[in-house]
Design a protein around this motif. Sequence first.
Motif, short mmCIF file in Angstrom:
data_model
loop_
_atom_site.label_atom_id
_atom_site.label_comp_id
_atom_site.label_asym_id
_atom_site.label_seq_id
_atom_site.Cartn_x
_atom_site.Cartn_y
_atom_site.Cartn_z
N ASN A 1 7.56 65.37 4.19
CA ASN A 1 8.59 65.17 4.50
C ASN A 1 9.93 64.60 3.99
OD1 ASN A 1 10.49 65.70 7.52
ND2 ASN A 1 10.64 63.89 7.32
N ALA A 2 10.14 63.84 3.09
CA ALA A 2 10.67 63.05 1.77
C ALA A 2 11.91 63.68 1.12
CB ALA A 2 9.99 62.18 1.63
N GLU A 3 12.17 63.70 0.66
CA GLU A 3 12.69 64.96 -0.33
C GLU A 3 13.80 63.76 -1.12
OE1 GLU A 3 14.02 69.34 1.30
OE2 GLU A 3 14.45 67.00 2.54
N GLY A 4 14.56 64.17 -1.96
CA GLY A 4 15.90 63.58 -2.94
C GLY A 4 14.97 62.60 -4.46
N ARG B 1 11.72 64.52 -6.12
CA ARG B 1 10.37 64.55 -5.48
C ARG B 1 10.27 66.18 -5.24
NH1 ARG B 1 8.77 60.82 -1.31
NH2 ARG B 1 9.69 58.45 -1.32
N LYS B 2 9.01 66.79 -4.69
CA LYS B 2 8.87 67.88 -4.63
C LYS B 2 7.49 68.58 -4.06
CE LYS B 2 9.51 68.33 -10.38
NZ LYS B 2 9.13 66.67 -10.23
N ALA B 3 7.13 68.14 -3.41
CA ALA B 3 5.82 68.31 -2.10
C ALA B 3 6.48 68.46 -1.08
CB ALA B 3 5.70 66.30 -1.61
N SER B 4 7.44 68.48 -0.06
CA SER B 4 8.18 69.04 0.61
C SER B 4 8.98 70.58 -0.09
CB SER B 4 9.73 68.27 0.54
OG SER B 4 10.10 69.13 2.18
N ALA B 5 8.89 70.38 -0.94
CA ALA B 5 9.00 72.09 -1.51
C ALA B 5 8.17 72.59 -1.97
CB ALA B 5 10.70 71.95 -2.71
N TYR B 6 7.52 72.36 -2.66
CA TYR B 6 5.92 72.73 -2.35
C TYR B 6 5.27 73.20 -0.99
CZ TYR B 6 5.88 71.90 -7.86
OH TYR B 6 6.08 71.89 -8.94
N TYR C 1 0.21 68.07 -1.35
CA TYR C 1 -0.29 67.00 -0.76
C TYR C 1 -0.92 66.02 -1.26
CZ TYR C 1 -1.92 70.40 3.20
OH TYR C 1 -1.72 71.45 3.98
N ALA C 2 -1.22 66.27 -2.52
CA ALA C 2 -1.05 65.08 -3.86
C ALA C 2 0.27 64.80 -4.35
CB ALA C 2 -2.00 66.18 -5.15
N LEU C 3 0.99 66.13 -4.37
CA LEU C 3 2.51 65.19 -4.13
C LEU C 3 2.63 64.64 -3.55
CD1 LEU C 3 3.02 68.07 -5.93
CD2 LEU C 3 3.38 66.88 -6.82
N ALA C 4 2.73 64.51 -2.17
CA ALA C 4 3.36 63.86 -0.88
C ALA C 4 2.97 62.14 -0.98
CB ALA C 4 2.85 64.45 0.18
N VAL C 5 1.18 62.11 -1.20
CA VAL C 5 1.64 61.19 -1.59
C VAL C 5 1.65 60.31 -2.91
CG1 VAL C 5 -1.54 59.16 -1.56
CG2 VAL C 5 -0.66 61.46 -0.22
N SER C 6 0.85 60.60 -4.07
CA SER C 6 1.49 60.30 -4.95
C SER C 6 3.46 59.81 -5.19
CB SER C 6 1.55 61.19 -6.59
OG SER C 6 -0.58 61.35 -6.47
N GLU C 7 4.42 60.68 -4.84
CA GLU C 7 5.65 60.60 -4.93
C GLU C 7 5.86 59.14 -3.56
OE1 GLU C 7 6.79 64.59 -5.90
OE2 GLU C 7 7.68 64.21 -3.32
N GLU C 8 5.24 59.54 -2.46
CA GLU C 8 5.14 58.14 -1.94
C GLU C 8 4.75 57.39 -2.15
OE1 GLU C 8 6.49 57.57 1.20
OE2 GLU C 8 7.50 58.54 0.76
N ASN C 9 3.47 56.79 -2.82
CA ASN C 9 3.27 55.39 -4.27
C ASN C 9 4.49 55.66 -4.85
OD1 ASN C 9 1.24 53.62 -5.61
ND2 ASN C 9 1.78 54.99 -7.09
N ALA C 10 4.83 56.44 -5.53
CA ALA C 10 5.95 56.18 -6.75
C ALA C 10 7.05 55.39 -6.66
CB ALA C 10 6.50 57.56 -7.62
N ALA C 11 7.21 55.70 -4.74
CA ALA C 11 8.78 54.74 -4.12
C ALA C 11 8.29 54.08 -3.63
CB ALA C 11 8.97 55.35 -3.24
N GLY C 12 6.86 53.46 -3.81
CA GLY C 12 7.03 51.78 -3.25
C GLY C 12 6.04 52.26 -1.88
N CYS D 1 1.81 60.53 -14.09
CA CYS D 1 0.81 60.38 -13.20
C CYS D 1 0.91 61.20 -12.11
CB CYS D 1 0.92 59.11 -13.01
SG CYS D 1 1.99 58.00 -14.17
N ILE D 2 2.56 61.39 -11.94
CA ILE D 2 2.72 62.29 -10.49
C ILE D 2 1.62 63.81 -10.53
CG2 ILE D 2 4.08 63.40 -8.61
CD1 ILE D 2 5.86 60.80 -9.17
N GLU D 3 2.07 63.95 -11.27
CA GLU D 3 1.41 65.76 -11.94
C GLU D 3 -0.47 65.30 -11.67
OE1 GLU D 3 3.15 67.63 -14.78
OE2 GLU D 3 4.82 67.98 -14.28
N ARG D 4 0.06 64.61 -12.67
CA ARG D 4 -1.76 64.25 -12.98
C ARG D 4 -2.82 64.47 -11.12
NH1 ARG D 4 -2.68 60.20 -17.29
NH2 ARG D 4 -2.09 61.73 -19.51
#
Length: 412
Positions: free
Chosen positions: A176-179, A189-194, A214-225, A338-341
């Motif tokens: 659900n997150a963007e920006g 962030r790419k998860a929402s668009a993907y 799904y993987a991007l969603a979690v890894s992006e949340e991690n990167a955002a703290g 990290c996120i793409e991996r």
Amino acid sequence: MKSLQELYRIGLGPSSSHTMGPRFAAIAFKTANPLAARLRVTLYGALAATGRGHLTDLAVSVPFFPTPVDIVWLPDRSLPLHPNGMQFEALDAMGSVLTRRVVYSVGGGALLDENGQPDGGDEVYPYAGMLEVLEQAEREGMGIWEIVERHEGPAIWHYLCRVWKSMQKTIATGLNAEGRLPGTLNVSRKASAYHARAQSLAGYFGQTALQFAYALAVSEENAAGGEVVTAPTCGACGVLPAVLFFLQGHARLSDEKICRALATAGMIGNIVKRNASISGAEVGCQGEVGTACAMAAGAATQLLGGSVRQIEYAAEMGLEHHLGLTCDPIGGYVQIPCIERNAVAAVRAVDCAAYALLSDGHHIVSFDEVVRTMWETGCDMKVSYRETARGGLAKIHALRKKGASSVSGMGS
């Protein structure tokens, strides 16, 4: 090996070794020294080298608020037991040291004291490696998840259910997150668009796109703290939940089966943690994303009806095909690569499961042998490729940014 509760830790990103572990250490030191007038925290080695991008300074200072904290960064000095060393000192009003403590953050939020003694509870599992687990499973006709229940007790299912709920929540939040993500790299962030694009794709490409999302969603949340589960680390936290979430939706699996898969994946991760390392600062990203891929591959194989031998084979492939993977985060952030991996490893894990399911489970190189090889490879790896942001992609990016090198064919 310790409880899976010490492998799967629920906490805030972006790094289990640089953020979560140091925060746990700071809280423990504050509890032991509540009257200090001032604190001094010295960060060593890899912990200092990428600590700013990993928010280590906040992790070790916020727990002491409002007591002032002085942070000393020593990236070129390492303490003897692990690259991620730190020293806490409690000072009086005159600046004299009242007490000090050396702690090591060894990956996945786990800590060692200056004598090499780990934190946490007692040893739960008696196994030296996967071979012993397989022998017992085949001798008694058990699944790996049943072995977990035997040693952990029924209470482990309540905890794994909590872990799964946290993983699902992170996926939903991330989709659900963007920006843009925090930091100077301006990573979008790419998860929402993907995820949105995946809806219009059919067959293999649609399924792959969902796993990526799904993987991007979690890894992006991690990167955002945000809140994530170490699986086995924060930097590799997107692989396992992405695979489990994808398979649950694809095959209409119950939460009970997902929790059993989490138990099996946890056993795989625990074995790597015992016999090698899950710390990028110690063995490179092969210990983080490689282990996560092995865990997810084994879990997927179980969910798709595989035998214990096929589960072991899938896990072996997941780790084997990440051997030598460096940890070279650009700018010290848990973002590129990290996120793409995480996204690529999630798809690879499902592929490993499919490959293993086509076999009878027998193969030449065992999981235990790959774990040992990963450890030896990590020990041979140059320090610049082990979470120092001084080699590999981090170095190339820094040179390009300074205009000191012209490198062709560089991607983002």
